[in-house]
Motif scaffolding. Structure first.
Motif, mmCIF file in Angstrom:
data_model
loop_
_atom_site.group_PDB
_atom_site.id
_atom_site.type_symbol
_atom_site.label_atom_id
_atom_site.label_comp_id
_atom_site.label_asym_id
_atom_site.label_seq_id
_atom_site.Cartn_x
_atom_site.Cartn_y
_atom_site.Cartn_z
ATOM 1 N N THR A 177 0.827 -1.208 0.000
ATOM 2 C CA THR A 177 0.000 0.000 0.000
ATOM 3 C C THR A 177 0.862 1.259 0.000
ATOM 4 O O THR A 177 0.440 2.303 -0.505
ATOM 5 C CB THR A 177 -0.952 0.008 1.213
ATOM 6 O OG1 THR A 177 -0.194 -0.103 2.429
ATOM 7 C CG2 THR A 177 -1.931 -1.165 1.131
ATOM 8 N N LEU A 178 2.077 1.165 0.553
ATOM 9 C CA LEU A 178 2.989 2.309 0.518
ATOM 10 C C LEU A 178 3.563 2.516 -0.877
ATOM 11 O O LEU A 178 3.643 3.660 -1.361
ATOM 12 C CB LEU A 178 4.114 2.102 1.526
ATOM 13 C CG LEU A 178 5.221 3.164 1.545
ATOM 14 C CD1 LEU A 178 4.656 4.533 1.906
ATOM 15 C CD2 LEU A 178 6.328 2.764 2.525
ATOM 16 N N VAL A 179 3.971 1.435 -1.552
ATOM 17 C CA VAL A 179 4.602 1.572 -2.860
ATOM 18 C C VAL A 179 3.613 2.096 -3.897
ATOM 19 O O VAL A 179 4.015 2.594 -4.951
ATOM 20 C CB VAL A 179 5.223 0.231 -3.311
ATOM 21 C CG1 VAL A 179 4.202 -0.680 -3.983
ATOM 22 C CG2 VAL A 179 6.417 0.467 -4.248
ATOM 23 N N GLU A 180 2.311 2.019 -3.579
ATOM 24 C CA GLU A 180 1.315 2.603 -4.480
ATOM 25 C C GLU A 180 1.479 4.113 -4.605
ATOM 26 O O GLU A 180 1.064 4.708 -5.600
ATOM 27 C CB GLU A 180 -0.095 2.269 -3.987
ATOM 28 C CG GLU A 180 -0.484 0.826 -4.184
ATOM 29 C CD GLU A 180 -1.882 0.525 -3.700
ATOM 30 O OE1 GLU A 180 -2.698 0.056 -4.510
ATOM 31 O OE2 GLU A 180 -2.166 0.752 -2.516
ATOM 32 N N VAL A 181 2.067 4.739 -3.594
ATOM 33 C CA VAL A 181 2.310 6.182 -3.662
ATOM 34 C C VAL A 181 3.584 6.476 -4.453
ATOM 35 O O VAL A 181 3.759 7.584 -4.967
ATOM 36 C CB VAL A 181 2.417 6.776 -2.242
ATOM 37 C CG1 VAL A 181 2.390 8.306 -2.285
ATOM 38 C CG2 VAL A 181 1.294 6.270 -1.357
ATOM 39 N N PHE A 182 4.470 5.495 -4.570
ATOM 40 C CA PHE A 182 5.755 5.694 -5.234
ATOM 41 C C PHE A 182 5.572 6.027 -6.716
ATOM 42 O O PHE A 182 6.229 6.936 -7.239
ATOM 43 C CB PHE A 182 6.607 4.437 -5.065
ATOM 44 C CG PHE A 182 8.008 4.542 -5.607
ATOM 45 C CD1 PHE A 182 8.704 5.745 -5.595
ATOM 46 C CD2 PHE A 182 8.650 3.418 -6.111
ATOM 47 C CE1 PHE A 182 10.006 5.825 -6.085
ATOM 48 C CE2 PHE A 182 9.940 3.489 -6.604
ATOM 49 C CZ PHE A 182 10.624 4.695 -6.597
ATOM 50 N N GLY A 183 4.677 5.301 -7.388
ATOM 51 C CA GLY A 183 4.447 5.569 -8.811
ATOM 52 C C GLY A 183 4.035 7.004 -9.078
ATOM 53 O O GLY A 183 4.638 7.696 -9.911
ATOM 54 N N PRO A 184 2.995 7.519 -8.395
ATOM 55 C CA PRO A 184 2.613 8.923 -8.588
ATOM 56 C C PRO A 184 3.713 9.920 -8.232
ATOM 57 O O PRO A 184 3.820 10.976 -8.864
ATOM 58 C CB PRO A 184 1.398 9.085 -7.660
ATOM 59 C CG PRO A 184 0.819 7.715 -7.561
ATOM 60 C CD PRO A 184 2.000 6.789 -7.594
ATOM 61 N N ILE A 185 4.551 9.601 -7.237
ATOM 62 C CA ILE A 185 5.662 10.502 -6.896
ATOM 63 C C ILE A 185 6.687 10.511 -8.025
ATOM 64 O O ILE A 185 7.230 11.571 -8.380
ATOM 65 C CB ILE A 185 6.299 10.089 -5.551
ATOM 66 C CG1 ILE A 185 5.338 10.382 -4.400
ATOM 67 C CG2 ILE A 185 7.619 10.828 -5.332
ATOM 68 C CD1 ILE A 185 5.805 9.878 -3.050
#
Length: 411
Positions: A154-162
């Motif tokens: 669930t954390l790495v899901e933010v990595f793509g948009p960043i």
């Protein structure tokens, strides 16, 4: 065996690695059409073995084969008659691919191959319970709590948009309102993730010791390193001196410094606790990005921050050198840090950390060769370019001398 050889105490065993890797590659290629969970696992391990020696394109290719195989055999779905262990293994392999895809694509600047997670898709369960299951057990015991790997996903899901934000920011096409809104939205997602952690996964000495005792200390540290790394990337552009007039610029720049410092502190702590040392090679890249922020502290930070920044920089470098002894790929990451240092010391103002095309390559594309940075003049302006607040020439000279001295002692 190839991947493990680099950790052997005996040099003759370490030297077997490349030959073992070639043999493994030949065996897998000869068996390419066998589509099983085990073949997916083998392609993942082999890809990592190539990436360890800077053969990032081959790593990405083998990850791609693993991803396609996983889709064909519908790895993430439940299969009739499988045990609880078999089902959990399938999930863990699937989500390992999901995370690898996010990191591998960033490292080479290539498109991601796996779609965003559907909320209905099951996430990995609690690690220490999983490891107690018998191989024949049909059902997962109650209660069914999510594990550390689930929160990594669930954390790495933010990595793509960043990643996408920084790449678009570097083109200069975003207006200031869009930048401000995007950073606020992604920052809220990071904060929501942190607040959603159960108490036994929050970062403090007690929980770290708990997971160390359970044999999951390294996984626990990796979870929180990801959080600090993604936060550093999100707010990195606010270190650019020309961002000073943007809304909340000072607060966001401070957050970037705090994330980078926290990552350094956690790395150091992990190597002081047996069983918590994070040993995978991408930690080298995280330490390099953290160090680039610490260099900003040395150049432009408050006088009271200098000793701490220098101490953390030294700590990061010691860990980079430790990782380098296992992973040749980390040597290239170390070289990127000194190239970054050189670019900073050649600059005359606070635009050293401007997010342009070169900076995106530095921050994200750890698998690509990084060229020397050209001078900033003439680059496409970013939406941060609203003013410049350069310090005096004498102050710049003194800080540059301090920074050069700190990094020269490390090289």
């Amino acid at each position: 065996m190839s991947l493990a050889a680099r950790f052997a105490d005996r040099e003759d065993l370490r030297l077997l690695g490349p030959n073992l890797r070639t043999q493994a590659s030949n065996l897998l290629k000869a068996d390419l059409e066998t589509l099983t969970v085990q073949s997916v696992q083998a392609w993942i391990v082999l890809g990592n073995a190539y990436g360890a020696d800077c053969e990032w394109a081959t790593e990405s290719l083998y990850f791609g084969i693993a991803i396609r195989t996983a889709h064909i055999i519908r790895l993430h779905e439940a299969h009739a008659g499988e045990t609880a262990v078999e089902h959990e293994v399938r999930l863990r392999v699937w989500w390992s691919l999901y995370m690898l895809d996010r990191w591998s694509a960033a490292g080479l600047g290539t498109p991601r191959q796996m779609a965003n997670r559907h909320m209905s898709q099951q996430l990995p369960r609690e690690e220490h319970v999983f490891h107690t299951l018998s191989s024949s057990q049909q059902d997962w015991p109650e209660p069914r709590r999510l594990g550390m790997w689930a929160y990594m996903i669930t954390l790495v899901e933010v990595f793509g948009p960043i990643q996408d934000f920084n790449r678009t920011l570097s083109t200069g096409i975003l207006d200031q309102a869009t930048v401000t809104d995007t950073v606020a939205r992604l920052g809220s997602r990071l904060e929501h993730w942190r607040q959603s952690l159960p108490s036994d996964l929050s970062l403090d000495p007690q929980t770290m010791a708990l997971h160390q005792q359970r044999g999951h200390g390294r996984t626990f540290v990796a979870l929180h390193l990801g959080y600090y790394h993604y936060g550093t990337l999100l707010y990195f552009s606010y270190l650019d001196g020309s961002a000073a007039q943007l809304p909340l610029a000072d607060m966001y720049a401070q957050r970037c410094r705090e994330y980078a410092s926290a990552l350094s502190d956690l790395l150091r702590t992990s190597y002081e606790m047996e069983g918590c040392e994070v040993m995978y090679n991408i930690v080298g890249h995280m330490a390099v990005v953290s160090s680039s922020v610490l260099i900003h502290n040395l150049l432009f930070g408050d006088q009271r921050e200098l000793d701490n920044a220098r101490g953390r920089l030294e700590s990061n470098f010691r860990i980079i050198m430790k990782l380098k002894s296992w992973w040749p790929s980390v040597d290239r990451m170390k070289a990127r840090l000194f190239m970054f240092q050189k670019a900073c010391l050649q600059s005359i103002d606070q635009r050293t950390h401007k997010v342009d095309h070169w900076m995106v390559e530095f921050l994200l594309e750890h698998g690509n060769v990084l060229d020397e940075r050209s001078q900033l003049e003439g680059d496409t302006p970013s939406p941060h370019d609203v003013s410049s607040t350069s310090p005096t020439t004498q102050a710049v000279f003194e800080r540059s001398r301090l920074t050069r001295s700190a990094l020269s002692a490390l090289n």
